[in-house]
Design an enzyme around this catalytic site. Structure first.
Site, short mmCIF file in Angstrom:
data_model
loop_
_atom_site.label_atom_id
_atom_site.label_comp_id
_atom_site.label_asym_id
_atom_site.label_seq_id
_atom_site.Cartn_x
_atom_site.Cartn_y
_atom_site.Cartn_z
N TYR A 15 0.17 -1.52 0.24
CA TYR A 15 0.12 -0.49 0.32
C TYR A 15 1.23 0.91 -0.26
CZ TYR A 15 -3.02 -4.33 1.95
OH TYR A 15 -3.90 -5.35 2.09
N TYR A 143 -13.11 -6.16 5.61
CA TYR A 143 -12.34 -6.40 4.75
C TYR A 143 -11.34 -7.50 4.87
CZ TYR A 143 -7.30 -6.51 2.86
OH TYR A 143 -6.23 -6.85 2.61
N ASP A 248 -14.91 -14.99 7.79
CA ASP A 248 -13.65 -14.46 8.10
C ASP A 248 -12.83 -13.95 9.39
OD1 ASP A 248 -11.24 -13.66 7.42
OD2 ASP A 248 -11.88 -12.45 5.77
N LYS A 277 -3.31 -16.06 8.57
CA LYS A 277 -2.74 -14.83 9.85
C LYS A 277 -2.00 -15.29 11.27
CE LYS A 277 -3.84 -10.27 8.76
NZ LYS A 277 -4.68 -9.82 8.23
C1 PLP Z 1 -5.29 -10.06 6.59
C2 PLP Z 1 -7.03 -10.13 6.25
C3 PLP Z 1 -7.04 -11.01 4.69
C4 PLP Z 1 -5.92 -11.32 4.08
O1 PLP Z 1 -5.06 -12.19 4.16
P1 PLP Z 1 -3.79 -11.87 3.53
O2 PLP Z 1 -2.81 -13.43 4.08
O3 PLP Z 1 -3.51 -11.00 3.51
O4 PLP Z 1 -3.89 -12.41 2.22
C5 PLP Z 1 -8.54 -11.23 4.54
N1 PLP Z 1 -9.42 -11.18 5.46
C6 PLP Z 1 -8.95 -10.79 6.36
C7 PLP Z 1 -9.90 -9.99 8.32
C8 PLP Z 1 -7.67 -10.14 7.00
O5 PLP Z 1 -7.32 -9.34 8.19
#
Ligand code: PLP
Length: 427
Positions: A15, A143, A248, A277
């Site tokens: 970014y 996101y 997510d 993550k």
């Molecule tokens: C970081 C994140 C993603 C994307 O994960 P990457 O490993 O960066 O592709 C998707 N959803 C949420 C909620 C996130 O915090």
């Protein structure tokens, strides 16, 4: 050219403007909560390196497991071949996961896990004879990653929709759940935000494959904490309309919000779950998309029975070994006590920031502490102050926030909250 000059001239950063990426810290070592610069300056990683390093950096149990695996088999393909690290991790994950979330697809990053989840949802619906169910619904402020389809369900205003308008498929955006975490719940659908979902489902559910959202905590969309009852009701409504629910938990999974998964605040289990993550404790990239027996069977028993996805580095053994060791750490440590005391201390130490001019809100949930400002926060100010304060913060949008490793000591955490409050004062 010095290393930093080379970096500035040739390497893209996330970014960032390629011609002007801003000041850069050259980090040569990371251990526990500490990042060490090449000149010896040390900073506490209050970000857990984008929310991943929950046990701290270079954790000996995790690096040890990776080293053992490295000497044996760093990688093999996963098509037609399997291996103990993938199987052991699968067993461990199923122990951790609620309900019948027991069909695991390993991915190499969070965004890919989201792509797989979206594909699974459409493929399941088509297999059920619902070939029109190809759209998605989501809430504003979300996101879900930076790849194309993931991007299409990110917040349409503060995400990248403006820039890529026309190139992104139109999705169905609902208002962000208006009742915050910890506030009183009301069943009035005009006040609790469920009226909009009901209307969408009543009019369009036959075109919608799934509702996708981050349960309870919206991360990169603004660190917003909303009421778990919204999720519970939304779950019932989706079920009644044949719409799948995708959670997510890439940011919230593995204890960050005070529960092992944020869905536990609501006591519900989605049809598809994405994790990433903190899965490897921040040691190597890995994610997973997990679904239920029902969805897996729906796809597997259909005419188009094969899920058409397969990352080259799927189930990378090094990543599986790291994830296994990281989950072991979670099993062995009283992480809930750690996260609980981090929350209590942050609540206490961040609260005074509420009186600083320009501060809009102060909030804490689990090991997430946020000072929200009225105005956009220039991250480069935090960046420049980091070496003196000894705390690495990377604010975004209006938020000065931290997500420290669970192993942070009370003294170290006090340095983090002090740096956050001091930053709020100068913004
Ligand atoms: C970081 C994140 C993603 C994307 O994960 P990457 O490993 O960066 O592709 C998707 N959803 C949420 C909620 C996130 O915090």
């Amino acid at each position: 050219m010095t290393p930093l000059e080379f970096d500035a001239r040739h390497l893209w950063h996330p970014y960032s403007n390629v011609l002007n990426p801003g000041a850069m810290h050259l980090i040569s070592e990371a251990e526990g909560v500490w990042l060490t610069r090449d000149d010896g300056v040390r900073m506490i990683d209050a970000m857990s390196s984008w929310w991943c390093a929950v046990h701290g950096h270079r954790h000996p149990a995790i690096t040890g497991a990776m080293q053992t695996q490295l000497d044996r088999m760093p990688h093999v393909m996963f098509g037609g071949i399997t291996h103990a690290p993938a199987i052991d991790l699968g067993r461990k994950m199923i122990e951790f996961l609620p309900g019948d979330l027991n069909r695991i697809f390993y991915c190499d990053s969070g965004s890919v896990a989201i792509e797989v989840a979206l594909k699974m949802a459409v493929q399941y619906q088509v297999a059920q004879g619902h070939s029109d169910r190809v759209q998605f619904a989501t809430i504003r402020g979300g996101y879900h990653g930076d790849t194309w389809k993931a991007m299409s369900v990110c917040d349409p205003d503060n995400g990248m929709h403006g820039l890529f308008r026309g190139a992104l498929p139109i999705q169905n955006f609902l208002p962000r759940p208006p009742i915050r975490f910890g506030e009183g719940w009301t069943n009035d659908p005009t006040l609790n935000g469920l009226g909009a979902l009901e209307e969408l489902l009543d009019t369009k559910s036959r075109q919608i494959a799934a509702l996708i959202l981050e349960p309870v905590v919206q991360g990169a969309g603004g660190l917003f904490f909303y009421h778990p009852t919204w999720l519970k009701k939304a779950h019932e409504m989706c079920e009644a309309h044949g719409v799948l629910l995708i959670f997510d938990e890439i940011a919230t999974g593995f204890g960050r919000t005070g529960e092992l998964f944020a869905m536990h605040h609501a006591g519900i289990v989605p049809d598809i779950l994405c994790v990433g993550k903190a899965l490897t404790g921040g040691h190597i990239s890995m994610a997973a998309t997990v679904t239920t027996e029902t969805v897996a069977r729906g796809i597997g028993e259909s005419a188009a029975s094969v899920l058409m996805h397969g990352p080259t580095y799927m189930a990378n053994p090094l990543a599986c070994a790291a994830a296994m060791a990281s989950l072991d750490q979670l099993s062995q440590r009283d992480w809930q006590a750690d996260v609980g005391s981090i929350a209590d201390q942050m609540q206490h130490e961040l609260e005074p920031a509420r009186n600083i001019p320009g501060v809009a809100d102060v909030r804490v949930l689990g090991a997430i502490g946020v000072i929200e400002m009225d105005a956009w926060v220039d991250p480069s100010v935090a960046h420049t102050r980091a070496p003196q304060s000894g705390v690495w913060l990377r604010p975004f949008a209006h938020n000065i926030y931290c997500m420290p490793p669970y192993v942070i000591s009370p003294d170290e955490l006090s340095s983090v909250t002090a740096a956050m409050v001091a930053l709020a004062r100068v913004m």
